[in-house]
Design a protein around this motif. Structure first.
Motif, PDB file in Angstrom:
ATOM      1  N   SER A   1      46.022  34.189 152.279  1.00 27.58           N
ATOM      2  CA  SER A   1      46.183  35.457 151.560  1.00 27.58           C
ATOM      3  C   SER A   1      45.654  36.576 152.451  1.00 27.58           C
ATOM      4  O   SER A   1      44.963  36.303 153.447  1.00 27.58           O
ATOM      5  CB  SER A   1      45.410  35.452 150.232  1.00 27.58           C
ATOM      6  OG  SER A   1      44.015  35.494 150.472  1.00 27.58           O
ATOM      7  N   GLY A   2      45.959  37.808 152.079  1.00 28.26           N
ATOM      8  CA  GLY A   2      45.415  38.954 152.814  1.00 28.26           C
ATOM      9  C   GLY A   2      43.893  38.935 152.780  1.00 28.26           C
ATOM     10  O   GLY A   2      43.221  39.178 153.788  1.00 28.26           O
ATOM     11  N   LEU A   3      43.345  38.615 151.611  1.00 32.79           N
ATOM     12  CA  LEU A   3      41.879  38.607 151.496  1.00 32.79           C
ATOM     13  C   LEU A   3      41.260  37.509 152.358  1.00 32.79           C
ATOM     14  O   LEU A   3      40.172  37.694 152.905  1.00 32.79           O
ATOM     15  CB  LEU A   3      41.462  38.474 150.030  1.00 32.79           C
ATOM     16  CG  LEU A   3      41.640  39.791 149.263  1.00 32.79           C
ATOM     17  CD1 LEU A   3      41.388  39.587 147.774  1.00 32.79           C
ATOM     18  CD2 LEU A   3      40.705  40.876 149.794  1.00 32.79           C
TER      19      LEU A   3
ATOM     20  N   VAL B   1      42.237  47.508 161.407  1.00 32.10           N
ATOM     21  CA  VAL B   1      43.084  48.358 160.569  1.00 32.10           C
ATOM     22  C   VAL B   1      43.929  47.484 159.645  1.00 32.10           C
ATOM     23  O   VAL B   1      44.635  46.583 160.105  1.00 32.10           O
ATOM     24  CB  VAL B   1      44.006  49.256 161.437  1.00 32.10           C
ATOM     25  CG1 VAL B   1      44.970  50.045 160.559  1.00 32.10           C
ATOM     26  CG2 VAL B   1      43.176  50.197 162.306  1.00 32.10           C
ATOM     27  N   ASP B   2      43.840  47.770 158.352  1.00 31.67           N
ATOM     28  CA  ASP B   2      44.709  47.139 157.361  1.00 31.67           C
ATOM     29  C   ASP B   2      46.037  47.899 157.398  1.00 31.67           C
ATOM     30  O   ASP B   2      46.117  49.044 156.955  1.00 31.67           O
ATOM     31  CB  ASP B   2      44.039  47.214 155.981  1.00 31.67           C
ATOM     32  CG  ASP B   2      44.869  46.546 154.878  1.00 31.67           C
ATOM     33  OD1 ASP B   2      46.097  46.407 155.045  1.00 31.67           O
ATOM     34  OD2 ASP B   2      44.275  46.190 153.839  1.00 31.67           O
ATOM     35  N   ASN B   3      47.057  47.250 157.948  1.00 32.95           N
ATOM     36  CA  ASN B   3      48.350  47.906 158.179  1.00 32.95           C
ATOM     37  C   ASN B   3      49.396  47.513 157.134  1.00 32.95           C
ATOM     38  O   ASN B   3      50.593  47.645 157.362  1.00 32.95           O
ATOM     39  CB  ASN B   3      48.845  47.534 159.593  1.00 32.95           C
ATOM     40  CG  ASN B   3      49.842  48.525 160.156  1.00 32.95           C
ATOM     41  OD1 ASN B   3      49.807  49.712 159.831  1.00 32.95           O
ATOM     42  ND2 ASN B   3      50.742  48.044 161.011  1.00 32.95           N
TER      43      ASN B   3
ATOM     44  N   HIS C   1      47.090  42.256 157.784  1.00 31.45           N
ATOM     45  CA  HIS C   1      48.152  42.468 156.796  1.00 31.45           C
ATOM     46  C   HIS C   1      47.946  41.600 155.580  1.00 31.45           C
ATOM     47  O   HIS C   1      47.582  40.430 155.709  1.00 31.45           O
ATOM     48  CB  HIS C   1      49.524  42.050 157.355  1.00 31.45           C
ATOM     49  CG  HIS C   1      50.150  43.086 158.189  1.00 31.45           C
ATOM     50  ND1 HIS C   1      50.862  44.127 157.665  1.00 31.45           N
ATOM     51  CD2 HIS C   1      50.143  43.265 159.525  1.00 31.45           C
ATOM     52  CE1 HIS C   1      51.290  44.900 158.635  1.00 31.45           C
ATOM     53  NE2 HIS C   1      50.855  44.409 159.786  1.00 31.45           N
ATOM     54  N   SER C   2      48.254  42.151 154.435  1.00 34.01           N
ATOM     55  CA  SER C   2      48.620  41.294 153.327  1.00 34.01           C
ATOM     56  C   SER C   2      50.114  41.068 153.513  1.00 34.01           C
ATOM     57  O   SER C   2      50.936  41.928 153.167  1.00 34.01           O
ATOM     58  CB  SER C   2      48.334  41.966 151.982  1.00 34.01           C
ATOM     59  OG  SER C   2      48.943  41.187 150.968  1.00 34.01           O
ATOM     60  N   ALA C   3      50.472  39.921 154.083  1.00 32.91           N
ATOM     61  CA  ALA C   3      51.886  39.609 154.331  1.00 32.91           C
ATOM     62  C   ALA C   3      52.625  39.327 153.027  1.00 32.91           C
ATOM     63  O   ALA C   3      53.852  39.217 153.000  1.00 32.91           O
ATOM     64  CB  ALA C   3      52.007  38.422 155.281  1.00 32.91           C
ATOM     65  N   THR C   4      51.840  39.215 151.948  1.00 32.02           N
ATOM     66  CA  THR C   4      52.372  39.138 150.591  1.00 32.02           C
ATOM     67  C   THR C   4      53.315  40.312 150.311  1.00 32.02           C
ATOM     68  O   THR C   4      54.226  40.198 149.495  1.00 32.02           O
ATOM     69  CB  THR C   4      51.193  39.249 149.597  1.00 32.02           C
ATOM     70  OG1 THR C   4      50.138  38.378 150.023  1.00 32.02           O
ATOM     71  CG2 THR C   4      51.597  38.933 148.187  1.00 32.02           C
ATOM     72  N   LYS C   5      53.075  41.429 150.960  1.00 33.90           N
ATOM     73  CA  LYS C   5      53.747  42.686 150.628  1.00 33.90           C
ATOM     74  C   LYS C   5      55.007  42.849 151.485  1.00 33.90           C
ATOM     75  O   LYS C   5      55.921  42.075 151.342  1.00 33.90           O
ATOM     76  CB  LYS C   5      52.755  43.841 150.788  1.00 33.90           C
ATOM     77  CG  LYS C   5      51.351  43.552 150.203  1.00 33.90           C
ATOM     78  CD  LYS C   5      51.333  43.391 148.707  1.00 33.90           C
ATOM     79  CE  LYS C   5      50.026  42.832 148.157  1.00 33.90           C
ATOM     80  NZ  LYS C   5      48.815  43.543 148.526  1.00 33.90           N
ATOM     81  N   TYR C   6      55.063  43.842 152.377  1.00 32.97           N
ATOM     82  CA  TYR C   6      56.321  44.128 153.073  1.00 32.97           C
ATOM     83  C   TYR C   6      56.751  43.037 154.056  1.00 32.97           C
ATOM     84  O   TYR C   6      57.936  42.829 154.254  1.00 32.97           O
ATOM     85  CB  TYR C   6      56.219  45.453 153.835  1.00 32.97           C
ATOM     86  CG  TYR C   6      56.243  46.662 152.954  1.00 32.97           C
ATOM     87  CD1 TYR C   6      57.436  47.095 152.369  1.00 32.97           C
ATOM     88  CD2 TYR C   6      55.086  47.384 152.692  1.00 32.97           C
ATOM     89  CE1 TYR C   6      57.461  48.220 151.555  1.00 32.97           C
ATOM     90  CE2 TYR C   6      55.102  48.507 151.883  1.00 32.97           C
ATOM     91  CZ  TYR C   6      56.298  48.922 151.322  1.00 32.97           C
ATOM     92  OH  TYR C   6      56.322  50.023 150.517  1.00 32.97           O
TER      93      TYR C   6
HETATM   94  C1  LIG Z   1      47.412  43.258 148.576  1.00 32.64           C
HETATM   95  C2  LIG Z   1      46.546  43.911 149.575  1.00 32.64           C
HETATM   96  C3  LIG Z   1      45.468  43.234 150.167  1.00 32.64           C
HETATM   97  C4  LIG Z   1      45.090  41.827 149.754  1.00 32.64           C
HETATM   98  O1  LIG Z   1      46.069  40.900 150.106  1.00 32.64           O
HETATM   99  P1  LIG Z   1      46.369  39.543 149.263  1.00 32.64           P
HETATM  100  O2  LIG Z   1      47.533  38.980 149.994  1.00 32.64           O
HETATM  101  O3  LIG Z   1      46.662  39.954 147.867  1.00 32.64           O
HETATM  102  O4  LIG Z   1      45.139  38.709 149.361  1.00 32.64           O
HETATM  103  C5  LIG Z   1      44.734  43.890 151.122  1.00 32.64           C
HETATM  104  N1  LIG Z   1      45.021  45.166 151.487  1.00 32.64           N
HETATM  105  C6  LIG Z   1      46.049  45.851 150.942  1.00 32.64           C
HETATM  106  C7  LIG Z   1      46.312  47.246 151.387  1.00 32.64           C
HETATM  107  C8  LIG Z   1      46.838  45.256 149.973  1.00 32.64           C
HETATM  108  O5  LIG Z   1      47.841  45.951 149.420  1.00 32.64           O
END
Ligand SMILES: *Cc1c(COP(=O)(O)O)cnc(C)c1O
Length: 379
Positions: free
Chosen positions: A73-75, A169-171, A191-196
């Motif tokens: 996960s991103g976290l 940097v959280d990109n 990255h939270s690769a969960t997203k884009y």
């Molecule tokens: C979702 C998110 C996270 C955490 O990522 P997970 O994949 O949910 O663990 C961290 N930073 C940003 C900016 C996010 O949107």
């Protein structure tokens, strides 16, 4: 190679066994050895897995780094970065942070003796006043979630370099299509690769990318030692997602711009937060360090209160009321009760996350349908 080509081919080779064009899903925990230690580079899937490796190489390629790491996960990726530190070390972090990052820093790592300073980072001099001999890391999120503040990564990097502090940097919001922090002087991109990067709301995953080999070795050690890795199936999904990142981002940007402008002209809307507006306080920085302004937008309705904001998000029909962002489908969220509920009200209102704030992740549907949906929901 340019970005659009890297998204598809970066770090990728056809599978050596049968020439499969897509990396196969190596759904295995272990690998046969001919003699103890006699293997083909893979021993155990916490340490290495070929599908994950293909993804990690893709991460490194699209972020202009050398080494990529994938996490569950991103976290989990952020957790690995903070584990580079020791008790007594200090971190200077953006104050307007993803709620889960704030929770990890304050509820877990403060307990292990790491000190965090949460500050506004629009001004690099301000950062410098928090630096002392214990400062080991600067943590930046830009654009920030959900207030869409933009931080000048180059300016922060010059402070970090001067004092020999790591800059991460959280990109997640910008993606490497719009912003490449390593090129701007950062040491670690997260990255939270969960997203884009995944892009289809079907997987939870995290990523880190670095250029420096020593730093990469430390992070690989933590990745293997702590074990928060992702599985091969999820690795495959994100690899597939990345292949259309550039096309999706183009449309997210176009739709985002049209919706930001629509909301700004709406008589019932008080304020729209989107870095593409010339009157956005950090518009010049956004213009300089980003190649577009993305599809994330936050807004506040006029004279609105908690109940009114809740009504709007409930009324939406095409936008889905949900946590998360960055998928092909449009989502709406109410940060105060959802993503940012873990931040105390007093803290979150200081940064603008008021009860009436609504956040949109604009998807890649037809923009006319999205605007019509907002129109009927705002009423
Ligand atoms: C979702 C998110 C996270 C955490 O990522 P997970 O994949 O949910 O663990 C961290 N930073 C940003 C900016 C996010 O949107």
């Amino acid at each position: 190679m340019k970005f659009n080509t890297k998204a598809i081919h970066g770090g990728q080779k056809h599978d050596p066994a049968y020439g499969a064009v897509m990396p196969p899903i190596y759904q295995t925990s272990t690998y046969a050895q001919t003699t103890p230690g006699g293997h083909k580079g893979f021993e155990y899937s916490r340490t290495h897995n070929p599908t994950r490796k293909a993804l990690e190489d893709s991460f490194a390629s699209i972020e202009n780094g050398k080494f990529g790491l994938a996490f569950g996960s991103g976290l989990a990726a952020i957790d690995a970065v903070i584990k580079l530190l020791q008790p007594g070390d200090e971190v200077i972090s953006t104050n307007d942070l993803y709620g889960g990052t704030y929770r990890l820093f304050t509820k877990i790592f403060e307990g292990f003796g790491i000190k965090f300073h949460f500050i506004g980072m629009e001004n690099a001099d301000k950062i410098e006043s928090y630096v002392n001999e214990n400062t080991k890391l600067i943590w930046v999120e830009t654009p920030t979630n959900p207030m869409m503040n933009v931080i000048d990564v180059k300016a922060v990097a010059s402070v970090a370099k001067k004092h020999n502090i790591l800059l991460a940097v959280d990109n997640t919001f910008a993606t490497p299509y719009l912003q490449r922090p390593l090129d701007l002087g950062a040491d670690i991109v997260m990255h939270s690769a969960t997203k884009y990067l995944g892009g289809h709301s079907d997987v939870v995953m995290g990523a880190l990318v670095v250029k420096d080999e020593k730093l990469a070795e430390k992070l690989y050690f933590i990745q293997n030692a702590s074990g928060a890795v992702c599985g091969p199936q999820d690795s495959f999904l994100v690899l597939r997602g990345i292949k259309t990142l550039h096309i999706r981002m183009q449309r997210h940007c176009e739709n985002g711009e049209a919706i930001a402008k629509y909301l700004k002209n709406h008589p019932k809307i008080e304020k729209v937060y989107w870095p593409g507006f010339e009157d956005h306080p950090n518009h010049d920085v956004a213009k300089a360090q980003m190649d577009g302004f993305g599809g994330m937008i936050s807004f506040v309705t006029k004279g609105s209160d908690y109940d009114k904001a809740i009504k709007i998000v409930e009324n939406l029909k095409i936008f889905t009321l949900a946590e998360s962002l960055g998928g092909v489908e449009s989502l709406a969220g109410h940060p105060a009760s959802m993503t940012h509920a873990s931040i105390p009200k007093e803290e979150r209102e200081k940064t603008g996350v008021v009860d009436s704030l609504i956040r949109l992740s604009v998807g890649i549907e037809d923009v006319d349908d999205l605007i019509a949906d907002l129109e009927q929901a705002i009423g």
